[in-house]
Design an enzyme around this catalytic site. Structure first.
Site, PDB file in Angstrom:
ATOM      1  CD  GLU A  65    -152.997-101.394 115.893  1.00 36.87           C
ATOM      2  OE1 GLU A  65    -153.114-101.011 117.058  1.00 36.87           O
ATOM      3  OE2 GLU A  65    -153.817-102.147 115.339  1.00 36.87           O
ATOM      4  CD  GLU A  71    -153.372-106.455 114.521  1.00 31.94           C
ATOM      5  OE1 GLU A  71    -154.254-105.984 115.287  1.00 31.94           O
ATOM      6  OE2 GLU A  71    -152.165-106.413 114.779  1.00 31.94           O
TER       7      GLU A  71
HETATM    8  C1  FCB Z   1    -154.622-104.145 117.817  1.00 32.46           C
HETATM    9  C2  FCB Z   1    -153.265-104.742 118.142  1.00 32.46           C
HETATM   10  C3  FCB Z   1    -153.292-106.226 118.384  1.00 32.46           C
HETATM   11  C4  FCB Z   1    -154.524-106.676 119.121  1.00 32.46           C
HETATM   12  C5  FCB Z   1    -155.776-106.110 118.503  1.00 32.46           C
HETATM   13  C6  FCB Z   1    -157.050-106.546 119.163  1.00 32.46           C
HETATM   14  O1  FCB Z   1    -154.635-102.812 118.180  1.00 32.46           O
HETATM   15  O2  FCB Z   1    -152.361-104.471 117.110  1.00 32.46           O
HETATM   16  O3  FCB Z   1    -152.109-106.574 119.035  1.00 32.46           O
HETATM   17  O4  FCB Z   1    -154.401-106.375 120.452  1.00 32.46           O
HETATM   18  O5  FCB Z   1    -155.706-104.707 118.489  1.00 32.46           O
END
Ligand code: FCB
Length: 456
Positions: free
Chosen positions: A168, A363
């Site tokens: 990210e 994620e």
């Molecule tokens: C993302 C991050 C991760 C976590 C989630 C909830 O943006 O990559 O580390 O904090 O959100």
């Protein structure tokens, strides 16, 4: 909800994800130097409750127990990040054997348990010593990063076949340098553009370096694109607000990384901030180095509209002068994020079109105020529903022709949720921070059941 109608291809990879600073603790052990998150979390007012990652989930010492949990859940893969300040405590130069050794033992333990390590080289914990040299604002950061990547891949590349350069970069640039919510906490739109560019330059510079040290490995980047929705009113100003927000949230990375150019209008829209002289000849070619897959992190959509007469925009995203970010629509998760499986599907389909690559959902998950009940269990029905709904969206994207190869639930464990500290729990395994006892939540059991149900 039943999940039997969902379909995932043979060989689909089922995993969970974590990040070094969020779980490891052991902040000053075995030669680790401070990162910008150690500094930030010690700065009053930056992290809720003054929480820090000093101890976190103590994963640095408890990793064998955590790998055993992964095995119990039936995971194929584990996505974690390496802490640069453990590997190269000086930021550049000498490699710290003890730091390397920790990840080497973790990788071996995973492999012994039949779990594939999927490694992210940077999940936001820049060595503090490098921030003192300008951090991501310094163009040399691309070389510092490539050196660190070389050392790490040289040490683990004989066993790790999946490498991700950055997690990210939007968060390490816009959220960290324009919005100020993440380390190093600056509030300067121009700086955020410089940081984003240098992060991408570091990415592109490191890709061939990683390939050199691990020729058979898959190399990727993980982005956090978000579906941007405006009012569906056909209003031109609203459509322009959507375009501007989309450029500052998505196009700023999709463009350079996959198309070798910043998105249409973005440089004009941000000319009030900078002359863009940080973009040098050849940079976009370096940045758009071919990749093997794209990691997509996605939790929620974003809603905007245009500022009305005399009204100011309300977001410091670069190029977002007349953009008003509006409230998310219910249902929301515990952290206040909009739940929308549809937006999840749409952004997966968009990511495939932009990148032309196979995707991994690296994620996805939700935070809720979980408690351990009298029966010793965590009955997190809301997280179960979120998980089922979003896996449904992944399955729909696959049915629509997208090549999605895996899903990593965020997160294996409750952990240090950045500016929210320990107040937000994202784990499918509960962590009692006083005792470090882990308890598999209902969502963890449901995930294990879905994995077993769909395993090829
Ligand atoms: C993302 C991050 C991760 C976590 C989630 C909830 O943006 O990559 O580390 O904090 O959100």
């Amino acid at each position: 909800m039943t999940t039997s109608g969902l379909s995932f291809p043979d060989g689909f990879v089922w995993g969970t994800a974590t990040a070094s600073y969020q779980i490891e603790g052991a902040h000053d052990e075995d030669g680790r130097s401070p990162s910008i998150w150690d500094t930030f979390s010690r700065t009053p007012g930056k992290v809720l409750g003054g929480d820090t990652g000093d101890v976190a989930c103590d994963h640095y010492h408890r990793y064998p127990e955590d790998v055993a949990l992964m095995r119990e859940l039936g995971l194929d893969a584990y996505r974690f990040s390496v802490a640069w300040p453990r590997i190269v405590p000086g930021g550049t130069g000498a490699v710290n054997a003890k730091g390397v050794d920790f990840y080497s033992r973790l990788v071996d333990t995973l492999l012994e348990n039949g779990i594939r390590p999927v490694v992210t080289l940077y999940h936001w914990d820049l060595p503090e010593v490098l921030d003192q040299r300008g951090g991501w604002l310094n163009r040399d950061s691309a070389q510092w990063y490539a050196e660190y990547a070389a050392a790490t891949v040289a040490a683990l590349g004989d066993r790790v076949t999946n490498w991700t350069t950055f997690n990210e970069p939007w968060c390490s640039s816009i959220l960290s340098y324009a919005i100020g919510a993440h380390a190093p906490g600056h509030r300067d739109g121009a700086e955020s553009l410089v940081a984003a560019h240098h992060l991408m330059l570091a990415h592109g510079t490191a890709v061939p370096v990683i390939r050199e040290h691990a020729p058979d490995a898959e190399v990727s980047i993980t982005l956090n694109p978000t579906q941007v929705w405006g009012p569906d009113d056909g209003d031109e100003a609203d459509a322009d607000a959507v375009r501007r927000a989309d450029n500052a949230l998505n196009g700023i990375f999709f463009g350079p990384v996959f198309h070798g150019a910043y998105p249409a209008g973005f440089l004009d829209d941000t000319a009030y901030l900078t002359d863009h002289s940080f973009i040098h000849d050849g940079d976009l070619e370096t940045i758009s180095a071919p990749l093997d897959n794209l990691g997509v992190n996605n939790y929620f959509p974003t809603r905007v509209r245009a500022a009305r007469d005399g009204e100011e925009g309300n977001t410091p995203i670069p190029g977002g002068q007349r953009v008003v970010e509006v409230a998310p629509r219910p249902p929301l998760t515990g952290i206040g994020w909009e739940q929308s499986p549809e937006s999840h599907r749409l952004i997966i389909e968009r990511s495939a079109r932009e990148s032309g690559l196979p995707l991994y959902i690296t994620e996805n998950g939700s935070a809720w105020p979980d408690t351990v009940d009298a029966d010793g269990q965590v009955h997190d029905a809301d997280r179960v529903a979120y998980l089922q709904g979003h896996l449904g969206a992944v399955s729909d994207a696959i049915k629509n022709g997208v090549d999605v190869r895996g899903y990593f639930a965020w997160s294996l464990l409750d952990n240090f949720e950045w500016a929210y500290g320990y107040s937000q729990r994202f784990g499918i395994v509960h962590v009692d921070y006083d005792t470090q006892v882990r308890t598999i939540k209902d969502s963890g059991r449901e995930y294990a059941r879905i994995i077993a149900e769909h395993r090829g």
